[in-house]
Design a protein around this motif. Structure first.
Motif, short mmCIF file in Angstrom:
data_model
loop_
_atom_site.label_atom_id
_atom_site.label_comp_id
_atom_site.label_asym_id
_atom_site.label_seq_id
_atom_site.Cartn_x
_atom_site.Cartn_y
_atom_site.Cartn_z
N ASP A 10 0.84 -1.19 0.00
CA ASP A 10 0.00 0.00 0.00
C ASP A 10 0.88 1.24 0.00
N ILE A 11 0.50 2.23 -0.81
CA ILE A 11 1.29 3.44 -0.96
C ILE A 11 0.45 4.64 -0.55
N PRO A 12 0.87 5.40 0.47
CA PRO A 12 0.12 6.60 0.85
C PRO A 12 0.25 7.69 -0.20
N THR A 13 -0.85 8.31 -0.54
CA THR A 13 -0.86 9.43 -1.49
C THR A 13 -1.58 10.61 -0.85
N ALA A 14 -1.58 11.73 -1.55
CA ALA A 14 -2.27 12.91 -1.04
C ALA A 14 -3.77 12.70 -0.98
N ASP A 15 -4.29 11.73 -1.72
CA ASP A 15 -5.73 11.52 -1.82
C ASP A 15 -6.20 10.18 -1.27
N GLY A 16 -5.32 9.48 -0.55
CA GLY A 16 -5.73 8.19 0.01
C GLY A 16 -4.59 7.19 0.00
N THR A 17 -4.94 5.94 -0.29
CA THR A 17 -3.96 4.86 -0.31
C THR A 17 -4.10 4.06 -1.59
N ALA A 18 -3.00 3.95 -2.33
CA ALA A 18 -3.00 3.18 -3.57
C ALA A 18 -2.47 1.78 -3.28
N ASP A 19 -3.28 0.77 -3.58
CA ASP A 19 -2.78 -0.59 -3.50
C ASP A 19 -1.90 -0.84 -4.72
N ALA A 20 -0.93 -1.73 -4.59
CA ALA A 20 0.05 -1.94 -5.65
C ALA A 20 0.68 -3.31 -5.51
N TYR A 21 1.44 -3.68 -6.53
CA TYR A 21 2.19 -4.93 -6.53
C TYR A 21 3.66 -4.60 -6.67
N LEU A 22 4.48 -5.19 -5.82
CA LEU A 22 5.93 -4.98 -5.85
C LEU A 22 6.62 -6.31 -6.10
N ALA A 23 7.45 -6.37 -7.14
CA ALA A 23 8.22 -7.57 -7.46
C ALA A 23 9.70 -7.21 -7.47
N HIS A 24 10.54 -8.12 -6.96
CA HIS A 24 11.98 -7.85 -6.93
C HIS A 24 12.73 -9.16 -6.76
N PRO A 25 14.01 -9.17 -7.13
CA PRO A 25 14.82 -10.36 -6.88
C PRO A 25 14.85 -10.68 -5.38
N ALA A 26 14.85 -11.96 -5.06
CA ALA A 26 14.74 -12.39 -3.66
C ALA A 26 16.09 -12.53 -2.99
N ASP A 27 17.05 -11.68 -3.36
CA ASP A 27 18.40 -11.80 -2.80
C ASP A 27 18.67 -10.80 -1.68
N GLY A 28 17.69 -9.95 -1.37
CA GLY A 28 17.86 -8.99 -0.30
C GLY A 28 18.66 -7.75 -0.67
N ASP A 29 19.09 -7.64 -1.90
CA ASP A 29 19.88 -6.49 -2.34
C ASP A 29 19.00 -5.45 -3.02
N PRO A 30 19.42 -4.20 -3.03
CA PRO A 30 18.70 -3.19 -3.80
C PRO A 30 18.96 -3.35 -5.30
N HIS A 31 17.96 -3.08 -6.10
CA HIS A 31 18.08 -3.25 -7.54
C HIS A 31 17.52 -2.04 -8.27
N PRO A 32 17.99 -1.80 -9.51
CA PRO A 32 17.42 -0.71 -10.31
C PRO A 32 15.91 -0.87 -10.40
N THR A 33 15.22 0.26 -10.39
CA THR A 33 13.78 0.25 -10.20
C THR A 33 13.01 0.65 -11.44
N VAL A 34 11.89 -0.03 -11.66
CA VAL A 34 10.99 0.25 -12.77
C VAL A 34 9.59 0.50 -12.21
N LEU A 35 9.02 1.63 -12.58
CA LEU A 35 7.63 1.92 -12.27
C LEU A 35 6.81 1.56 -13.49
#
Length: 251
Positions: A10-35
């Motif tokens: 869930d992502i807080p916004t100025a007008d409420g809360t946007a539900d979303a899906y987040l996918a990422h490699p399961a290695d615990g490291d930070p990765h380049p991000t795509v919206l």
């Protein structure tokens, strides 16, 4: 390919809360991000599978429900296979929701999504990339021009109304863009006639934006969406090649 983890967030916004899906490699490291900006049919298994595919290539991917003001996913109940020609009532329900998401609201939301990603441990520091589909292609272009310091690359596929005569047409932000852009246009798309394709190309070229715009022969609006009647497998795979190539150059 990377093992991945996908979660609902869930992502807080100025007008409420946007539900979303987040996918990422399961290695615990930070990765380049795509919206990833959805098409009009919304956040659903096809889009989460696309996010998963990007995550397998080493990216952290966020897919927000852009229609959150009208409810959590699914905002509109859809059949497993979407054929608006056979089910015109689908667009009758979705149309007003799409129209309610004005450029002003969408860009306010974009700021919230980008700020949320900047605080996530799964996301590498620095600018993000965007990819958008149908209406999402329009939002990717607007976001690149509205938040140039946060966007390193943006792609749009089978986008409509990218370069209209309206005073808020997306192509008018071209002068602000610092990202590299790629657009894959559908050849058979009444929402993006030839004059708009030419107007977009002219605006990006005049502004000195690094970009490539290609028309996919025979492809229809929605060609990347395998759960719809518009799907075109060859055009979809071409889209993946172009998108992954852009991301590789960017990151």
């Amino acid at each position: 390919m990377n093992a991945i983890q996908g979660t609902a967030v869930d992502i807080p916004t100025a007008d409420g809360t946007a539900d979303a899906y987040l996918a990422h490699p399961a290695d615990g490291d930070p990765h380049p991000t795509v919206l990833l900006y959805m098409d009009a049919f919304g956040l659903r298994p096809r889009l989460t599978s696309m996010a998963d595919r990007l995550a397998e290539h080493g990216y952290t991917v966020l897919v927000p429900n852009l229609f959150y003001r009208h409810g959590r996913t699914p905002v509109v109940e859809l059949p497993e296979f979407i054929d608006p020609g056979a089910r015109p009532e689908i667009f009758e329900r979705i149309g007003p929701i799409m129209q309610a998401l004005t450029p002003e609201l969408a860009m306010r939301d974009a700021g919230a999504y980008l700020s949320w990603l900047a605080e996530r441990p799964e996301a590498a520091a620095g600018p993000v990339a965007l990819t958008g589909y149908c209406m999402g292609a329009r939002l990717a272009l607007l976001t690149a021009g509205t938040y140039p310091d946060r966007v390193a690359a943006a792609a749009g596929f089978h986008g409509g109304r990218l370069a209209t005569d309206a005073p808020d047409s997306p192509h008018l932000v071209a002068d602000n863009i610092t990202a590299e852009l790629y657009f894959g246009h559908a050849d058979e798309d009444p929402s993006l006639p030839v004059e708009q394709i030419e107007r977009l190309e002219e605006a990006l070229t005049k502004a000195g934006v690094r970009h490539r715009c290609e028309v996919y022969p025979g492809a229809h609006h929605g060609f990347t969406q395998a759960d719809t009647a518009s799907y075109d497998r060859a055009a979809d795979e071409r889209h993946w090649d172009a998108l992954l190539d852009l991301l590789k150059r960017t990151f």
